[in-house]
Design a protein around this motif. Structure first.
Motif, PDB file in Angstrom:
ATOM      1  N   HIS A 136      -7.428  98.259  -8.176  1.00 42.02           N
ATOM      2  CA  HIS A 136      -7.328  97.376  -6.923  1.00 42.02           C
ATOM      3  C   HIS A 136      -5.590  97.552  -6.318  1.00 42.02           C
ATOM      4  O   HIS A 136      -5.025  97.418  -6.736  1.00 42.02           O
ATOM      5  N   LYS A 137      -5.492  97.829  -4.822  1.00 47.65           N
ATOM      6  CA  LYS A 137      -4.875  98.282  -3.442  1.00 47.65           C
ATOM      7  C   LYS A 137      -5.003  96.922  -3.129  1.00 47.65           C
ATOM      8  O   LYS A 137      -5.392  97.037  -2.017  1.00 47.65           O
ATOM      9  N   ASN A 138      -3.358  97.096  -2.194  1.00 41.94           N
ATOM     10  CA  ASN A 138      -3.189  96.539  -1.034  1.00 41.94           C
ATOM     11  C   ASN A 138      -3.523  94.959  -1.235  1.00 41.94           C
ATOM     12  O   ASN A 138      -3.969  94.590  -0.474  1.00 41.94           O
ATOM     13  N   ILE A 139      -3.461  93.854  -2.176  1.00 38.77           N
ATOM     14  CA  ILE A 139      -3.553  93.122  -2.185  1.00 38.77           C
ATOM     15  C   ILE A 139      -1.991  92.419  -1.454  1.00 38.77           C
ATOM     16  O   ILE A 139      -1.247  92.697  -2.022  1.00 38.77           O
ATOM     17  N   ARG A 140      -2.489  91.660  -1.043  1.00 36.41           N
ATOM     18  CA  ARG A 140      -1.259  91.022  -0.105  1.00 36.41           C
ATOM     19  C   ARG A 140      -0.487  89.330  -1.101  1.00 36.41           C
ATOM     20  O   ARG A 140       0.436  89.236  -0.546  1.00 36.41           O
ATOM     21  N   GLU A 141      -1.289  89.235  -0.984  1.00 39.82           N
ATOM     22  CA  GLU A 141      -1.003  87.051  -1.834  1.00 39.82           C
ATOM     23  C   GLU A 141      -1.127  87.806  -3.098  1.00 39.82           C
ATOM     24  O   GLU A 141      -2.200  87.263  -4.319  1.00 39.82           O
ATOM     25  N   GLN A 142      -0.190  88.028  -3.575  1.00 38.15           N
ATOM     26  CA  GLN A 142       0.307  88.136  -4.959  1.00 38.15           C
ATOM     27  C   GLN A 142       0.846  86.772  -5.384  1.00 38.15           C
ATOM     28  O   GLN A 142       0.797  87.210  -6.675  1.00 38.15           O
TER      29      GLN A 142
END
Length: 421
Positions: free
Chosen positions: A47-53
């Protein structure tokens, strides 16, 4: 100077003949791609570039359970030490505000007895939160603030203990630990069963405690392109199994062979033996059930790519009856043997049933020939043994020859002759 023309016309030259010859289809080697599911069941997905951490913090307990052990232990230790230090600072402030730290002032109404420094306040904080009382430090009824801090620390301590200990328990009792003893065959096989081409795998459980309500699901994952030109990199197709009776529940007491009949609804319907080796597909096997001892639902997964599917093989039997007890030989769990199987696709078998009949007849003839060869070899061996015994008896009989003397009265002499006694 003009170039000379060839005596042989161009259409009969070697390049012209080569261009008109029918070419056989060339199968290129399949480029090795990443597996969607590894052999040990882990998902090969990043999983990459997950903005809603922040979504992970909304479910803190699941996040803590999913973390690795080293991060869990660090968070476990940091949480307790931080809570002890925080309330130690509160106890020190309470003692400082009440004047308990002043050695020159003799105050007989202390909030907490024997709290004279931050170190003693830290020790008292540990004693309060983990309910360890050594008797040297205790709270008195003369200070309302100290009673309030005591209540707050007990409540916070119980919440921290519940979360941290529950997290440790869930990590040690995770369902994937039970899945370690659920095994799959290393290879899958395709052979004829009940006059149909079938895709088969073998599953087993190493523990004596059973999996209740075990179910098996098969999925084919491959890259497809829709008629509109949309590329679907992971297209999942459900594959029915032969045991789809009574909600596909399995009684996983002994190793079982899961069979998928390759019919017109199967994604393997148009694949022959050669096309299967060159295809870019992955068959995922999912085994689910409830653990009998703990009641936790567990899931075991594996996958098979085209190189791991053996065409024309069958699993050898591993369950035998010995002295009234069924015995399972797990050393032969993944062993297979070759059987006569048509190399064409299931569609061609449905269109031309004679192919299957001819294949079965050839296998029957080869089986009969092998039996005849074995019988002839046994006869030859028996004949050799018999001839060897007769020659030995002849040698023994020859050794029994003796010299006998006959008297001839006519000549008056003695004549000696060999005779058999």
């Amino acid at each position: 100077m003009l170039a000379r023309k060839s005596i042989i016309p161009e259409e009969f030259a070697l390049p012209g003949l080569a261009s008109r010859m029918p070419r056989k289809p060339v199968f290129r080697d399949r480029v090795n791609k990443a597996r969607f599911i590894a052999k040990n069941g882990s998902c090969n997905l990043a999983h990459k570039n997950i903005r809603e951490q922040g979504r992970f913090l909304q479910d803190v307990f699941t996040t803590l359970v999913d973390l690795r052990w080293r991060f869990t232990i660090v968070i476990f230790t940091t949480t307790f030490v931080s809570s002890w230090l925080f309330f130690a600072m509160n106890w020190w402030l309470v003692a400082f505000a009440h004047g308990d730290l002043d050695q020159r002032q003799r105050n007989e109404t202390h909030c907490v007895t024997n709290v004279k420094s931050f170190t003693s306040a830290f020790l008292f904080s540990i004693e309060v939160q983990v309910t360890i009382g050594f008797g040297g430090r205790m709270i008195t009824e003369h200070c309302l603030t100290a009673i309030t801090v005591l209540i707050l620390q007990n409540i916070v301590g119980l919440i921290i203990n519940a979360i941290m200990l529950g997290c440790i328990f869930m990590k040690t009792a995770q369902s994937n630990r039970r899945a370690e003893t659920l095994i799959f065959s290393r290879h899958a096989v395709i052979a004829v069963r009940n006059n149909h081409l079938c895709f088969m795998i073998r599953i087993g459980d190493l523990r004596k405690s059973m999996i209740i309500g075990a179910t098996v699901r098969l999925q084919v994952v491959k890259k497809t392109t829709t008629p509109e030109g949309e590329l679907i990199p992971i297209h999942q197709i459900d594959v029915p199994t032969e045991s789809a009776i009574a909600n596909n529940s399995l009684f996983l007491l002994a190793p079982l062979i899961i069979c998928h009949v390759i019919d017109k609804h199967s994604p393997l319907y148009d694949l022959s033996a050669m096309e299967l080796q060159c295809s870019d597909l992955e068959i995922i096997v999912i085994l689910e059930g409830v653990v009998e001892t703990t009641g936790i639902t567990t899931q075991a997964r594996t996958s098979y790519i085209s190189e791991e599917i053996q065409w024309g093989h069958r699993f050898v039997p591993i369950v035998t009856e010995e002295e009234g007890v069924y015995s399972v030989d797990y050393s032969k769990f993944g062993n297979t043997m070759k059987v006569s199987t048509p190399l064409c696709s299931a569609r061609e078998l449905d269109e031309k049933p004679s192919i299957l009949i001819q294949t079965l007849q050839k296998s029957e003839l080869s089986h009969q020939n092998s039996l005849r060869k074995r019988n002839s070899m046994r006869r030859n061996n028996s004949v050799r043994k018999g001839t060897g015994g007769s020659s030995g008896s002849l040698r023994r009989n020859n050794s029994g020859l003796a010299k006998v003397q006959f008297f001839s009265p006519s000549e008056g002499g003695v004549q000696s002759m060999n005779a058999v006694t």
